[in-house]
Design an enzyme around this catalytic site. Structure first.
Site, PDB file in Angstrom:
ATOM      1  N   LEU A   1      40.051  30.157  19.062  1.00 35.07           N
ATOM      2  CA  LEU A   1      39.702  29.693  20.413  1.00 35.07           C
ATOM      3  C   LEU A   1      40.892  29.649  21.373  1.00 35.07           C
ATOM      4  O   LEU A   1      40.704  29.662  22.595  1.00 35.07           O
ATOM      5  CB  LEU A   1      39.061  28.297  20.350  1.00 35.07           C
TER       6      LEU A   1
ATOM      7  N   HIS B   1      47.200  45.899  30.455  1.00 38.09           N
ATOM      8  CA  HIS B   1      46.653  44.871  31.343  1.00 38.09           C
ATOM      9  C   HIS B   1      45.955  45.524  32.544  1.00 38.09           C
ATOM     10  O   HIS B   1      44.927  45.033  33.012  1.00 38.09           O
ATOM     11  CB  HIS B   1      47.765  43.918  31.805  1.00 38.09           C
TER      12      HIS B   1
ATOM     13  N   ARG C   1      55.800  34.633  27.299  1.00 38.75           N
ATOM     14  CA  ARG C   1      55.983  36.095  27.216  1.00 38.75           C
ATOM     15  C   ARG C   1      57.184  36.541  28.060  1.00 38.75           C
ATOM     16  O   ARG C   1      57.613  35.811  28.940  1.00 38.75           O
ATOM     17  CB  ARG C   1      54.707  36.792  27.678  1.00 38.75           C
TER      18      ARG C   1
ATOM     19  N   ASP D   1      50.171  28.955  27.549  1.00 41.77           N
ATOM     20  CA  ASP D   1      51.158  29.403  26.555  1.00 41.77           C
ATOM     21  C   ASP D   1      51.675  30.815  26.844  1.00 41.77           C
ATOM     22  O   ASP D   1      52.676  31.243  26.255  1.00 41.77           O
ATOM     23  CB  ASP D   1      50.546  29.340  25.147  1.00 41.77           C
TER      24      ASP D   1
ATOM     25  N   GLY E   1      47.522  44.562  24.899  1.00 46.81           N
ATOM     26  CA  GLY E   1      48.823  45.044  24.429  1.00 46.81           C
ATOM     27  C   GLY E   1      48.656  46.089  23.334  1.00 46.81           C
ATOM     28  O   GLY E   1      49.287  47.150  23.368  1.00 46.81           O
ATOM     29  N   ARG E   2      47.780  45.799  22.379  1.00 46.56           N
ATOM     30  CA  ARG E   2      47.578  46.753  21.271  1.00 46.56           C
ATOM     31  C   ARG E   2      46.941  48.049  21.762  1.00 46.56           C
ATOM     32  O   ARG E   2      47.263  49.138  21.291  1.00 46.56           O
ATOM     33  CB  ARG E   2      46.718  46.107  20.171  1.00 46.56           C
ATOM     34  N   TRP E   3      46.046  47.932  22.751  1.00 45.80           N
ATOM     35  CA  TRP E   3      45.416  49.118  23.344  1.00 45.80           C
ATOM     36  C   TRP E   3      46.508  50.018  23.915  1.00 45.80           C
ATOM     37  O   TRP E   3      46.499  51.238  23.703  1.00 45.80           O
ATOM     38  CB  TRP E   3      44.442  48.671  24.433  1.00 45.80           C
TER      39      TRP E   3
ATOM     40  N   LEU F   1      26.444  35.211  40.956  1.00 46.30           N
ATOM     41  CA  LEU F   1      27.320  34.994  39.791  1.00 46.30           C
ATOM     42  C   LEU F   1      28.470  34.102  40.212  1.00 46.30           C
ATOM     43  O   LEU F   1      29.032  34.284  41.305  1.00 46.30           O
ATOM     44  CB  LEU F   1      27.882  36.346  39.304  1.00 46.30           C
TER      45      LEU F   1
ATOM     46  N   TRP G   1      53.181  31.741  29.369  1.00 49.18           N
ATOM     47  CA  TRP G   1      54.497  31.710  30.036  1.00 49.18           C
ATOM     48  C   TRP G   1      55.620  32.075  29.065  1.00 49.18           C
ATOM     49  O   TRP G   1      56.722  32.413  29.471  1.00 49.18           O
ATOM     50  CB  TRP G   1      54.784  30.311  30.613  1.00 49.18           C
TER      51      TRP G   1
ATOM     52  N   ASP H   1      41.124  39.801  24.779  1.00 51.75           N
ATOM     53  CA  ASP H   1      42.305  40.052  23.937  1.00 51.75           C
ATOM     54  C   ASP H   1      42.381  41.535  23.576  1.00 51.75           C
ATOM     55  O   ASP H   1      41.354  42.202  23.441  1.00 51.75           O
ATOM     56  CB  ASP H   1      42.196  39.180  22.671  1.00 51.75           C
TER      57      ASP H   1
END
Ligand code: FPP
Length: 231
Positions: free
Chosen positions: A180, A28, A62, A58, A14-16, A122, A60, A11
């Site tokens: 979460l 992004h 945006r 959720d 966007g704020r970055w 991994l 979608w 998360d």
């Protein structure tokens, strides 16, 4: 020491970007660089499975340009990183629904999964169009036997994964929020939670190492008693 399953809610992109007066998509893009750094660092830190929340069901909601940009970025990431994943023993799986994804993303997902399937250092699971509650409902509608094991397998298949995911040991959320957001609700039953104010694009190998150091200081009791008090 057995290898860990670490899950990350990435998360703060966007704020970055906003704090740098740049478009959200630049956040992004910088987030995709943080994904690469994290994937490179993970095996050396004892992580065997890494599940990243790239796009929730959720998301979608945006604006369509942001959604399209994110899907493009995922495709680019798969195209650019698959060879490196093969070289580094990283197996890639995309978990979540596939029926709503752009049709040009599907062959990229399938070839990344196919080409990396022998990776054993991994297991990188990227959650795209993912909702834990919807996966639980899909699994519940097909499960034959009501047991934790068979449900976990049905849940894996409900997310297009061949096998059940191991329980999450450590859930990290960047960006300062502490929730979460419908991520791995079944698998996180006993996860340790680590919240950091660091925005995802700034998340570094050192931050991952610090989160793991914090995790290793926790006493996991799984509902039992501390080892000393148990006798
Ligand atoms: C949440 O930040 C982040 C996302 C919804 C997208 C995550 C995507 C990436 C890290 C890049 C692509 C992923 C891969 C695997 C290559 P936000 O946009 O909600 O940030 P905000 O809360 O600051 O607005």
């Amino acid at each position: 020491m057995s290898k860990l399953h670490v899950a990350i809610i990435m998360d703060g992109n966007g704020r970055w970007a906003q704090s740098r007066r740049r478009p959200r998509l630049a956040g992004h893009q910088a987030g995709a660089d943080a994904v690469r750094r994290t994937v490179e660092a993970a095996p050396g830190l004892g992580i065997g499975v890494l599940t990243l929340y790239a796009f929730s069901s959720d998301n979608w909601k945006r604006p369509s340009e942001e959604v399209a940009g994110l899907m493009r970025l995922l495709g680019l990431y798969l195209q650019r990183e698959t060879a490196r994943c093969v070289k580094n023993g990283v197996r890639v799986s995309i978990i979540g629904r596939r029926d709503r994804l752009p049709s040009d993303l599907l062959p990229l997902i399938e070839s990344a999964e196919r080409e990396t399937r022998n990776g054993t250092r991994l297991h990188l699971r990227v959650a795209v169009d993912y909702s834990a509650r919807d996966s639980i409902l899909r699994a519940a509608s097909v499960v034959k036997e009501v047991s934790r094991e068979s449900f976990a397998h049905a849940l894996g298949r409900a997310c297009h994964c061949e096998e059940a995911a191991p329980d999450v040991d450590l859930l990290i959320r960047t960006g300062g929020e502490q929730r979460l957001s419908d991520f791995l609700l079944w698998e996180c039953a006993y996860a340790e939670l680590h919240f950091t104010p660091t925005m995802w694009p700034d998340f570094s190998a050192a931050d991952l190492e610090a989160a793991l150091a914090d995790f290793r200081r926790r006493q996991r009791r799984f509902g039992g008693l501390p080892a000393l008090a148990a006798g």
